[in-house]
Design an enzyme around this catalytic site. Structure first.
Site, PDB file in Angstrom:
ATOM      1  N   GLU A 287      -0.655   5.917   3.458  1.00 19.49           N
ATOM      2  CA  GLU A 287      -0.134   6.223   2.118  1.00 19.49           C
ATOM      3  C   GLU A 287       0.066   4.983   1.259  1.00 19.49           C
ATOM      4  O   GLU A 287       0.341   5.079   0.068  1.00 19.49           O
ATOM      5  CB  GLU A 287       1.211   6.947   2.257  1.00 19.49           C
ATOM      6  CG  GLU A 287       1.059   8.318   2.909  1.00 19.49           C
ATOM      7  CD  GLU A 287       2.390   8.953   3.238  1.00 19.49           C
ATOM      8  OE1 GLU A 287       3.424   8.410   2.813  1.00 19.49           O
ATOM      9  OE2 GLU A 287       2.388   9.973   3.932  1.00 19.49           O
ATOM     10  N   HIS A 288      -0.052   3.824   1.863  1.00 18.92           N
ATOM     11  CA  HIS A 288       0.261   2.599   1.123  1.00 18.92           C
ATOM     12  C   HIS A 288      -0.908   1.629   1.248  1.00 18.92           C
ATOM     13  O   HIS A 288      -0.871   0.732   2.093  1.00 18.92           O
ATOM     14  CB  HIS A 288       1.543   1.980   1.679  1.00 18.92           C
ATOM     15  CG  HIS A 288       2.112   0.890   0.826  1.00 18.92           C
ATOM     16  ND1 HIS A 288       1.656  -0.399   0.839  1.00 18.92           N
ATOM     17  CD2 HIS A 288       3.126   0.900  -0.077  1.00 18.92           C
ATOM     18  CE1 HIS A 288       2.359  -1.148   0.004  1.00 18.92           C
ATOM     19  NE2 HIS A 288       3.248  -0.386  -0.565  1.00 18.92           N
TER      20      HIS A 288
END
Lengths: 163, 131
Positions: free
Chosen positions: A33-34
């Site tokens: 997600e990052h």
């Protein structure tokens, strides 16, 4: 997610300095997600690894009798992103080791590259207050941290370089 | 070391400890109300001053804590009692007498943080270093 952000200690000198390494795997959840398509380790997690390295250094100084908690990060600088496949080296040096609290200075490198630098201030939970809230169990140094702590102690005794 | 040397070092220490801009720190700045210091910052400031000035600051000497411990003879109804004020003056002989009188006129516990100013730290260090 397992809340352990260092893999092992490579150097440990009681009350002075501790070095730990962390290998970054693309399989770690945060990379998903990052950010999608651009995986970089969140700076807060880099800082957490540094705090775990320094926290064990500080905790060992009182034989892990105190509940060491991160109280303040007076300053932190991040120089470049850390990406999957890299191995981060967390080095922390004691600046102040006192009954009221402790300060360490830390740096994070990947090979020759400087990734981050930070100063971290640790406080100790008041023994009586903490016993009221949490009982006698030392929840800070438990589980996975305790395993690493064993490695750190062995390293402190001088036979743990490759523990 | 002159008073101004002390002030400049204290200022630099507070800029670092509280992440403030240089021009935000003045002699009359209050650590909590003006500079946003929280309880852990006081400890951080003490440690930094020790390193900066090469001195030892015993716990509670610069920022006395006993008054905060809820002793009913020192604090009652949210105000510092006469005994508490006497204790405070005794523990903080380095405080500016005018500031202390101002506080004593309305000694609300909530206002006590106003005593902790940049100037107070400078006065403390002056007495500590014998300047």
């Amino acid at each position: 997610m397992r809340w352990i952000w260092i893999d092992r200690f490579t150097n440990f000198e009681s009350k002075k300095t501790a070095t730990a390494v962390k290998s970054l795997s693309h399989a770690e959840d945060h990379f998903g997600e990052h950010f999608p398509g651009f995986p970089v380790m969140p700076a807060a997690l880099i800082l957490e690894g540094l705090a775990q390295t320094g926290g064990i250094l500080v905790g060992e100084s009182s034989n892990f009798q105190e509940k060491v908690v991160l109280a303040k990060v007076p300053n932190a600088k991040f120089y470049r992103e850390a990406m999957p496949g890299e191995q981060l080296t967390y080095t922390t040096d004691v600046i102040d080791l006192r009954p009221e609290g402790s300060v360490v200075k830390g740096r994070v490198t990947s090979g020759d590259d400087l990734i981050a630098e930070a100063e971290i201030f640790f406080a100790y939970l008041d023994q009586s207050r903490s016993a009221q809230l949490f009982g006698d169990h030392n929840f800070v140094f438990s589980g996975e941290l305790k395993y690493l702590l064993g490695l750190a102690q062995r390293a402190a005794l001088g036979d743990g370089q490759k523990a | 070391m002159t008073q101004d040397d002390i002030y400049q070092k204290v200022k630099a220490t507070l800029v670092d400890a509280l992440n403030r801009d240089d021009d935000e720190v003045t002699p009359s700045s209050r650590l909590q109300a003006d500079l946003g210091a929280e309880s852990i910052d006081f400890l951080d400031i003490v440690f930094r001053l020790e390193r900066e000035f090469g001195i030892k600051i015993p716990r509670g000497e610069l920022f006395p804590e006993s008054i905060f411990q809820g002793d009913p003879s020192l604090v009652a109804g949210g105000k510092i009692t006469d005994k508490g004020l006497a204790e405070l003056r005794d523990k903080m002989p380095f405080a500016d007498p005018a500031e202390m009188d101002k506080f004593a006129a309305d000694p609300k516990l909530d206002n006590m943080g106003d005593l902790f100013t940049v100037n107070l730290i400078v006065r403390y260090l002056k007495s500590k270093l014998g300047v």
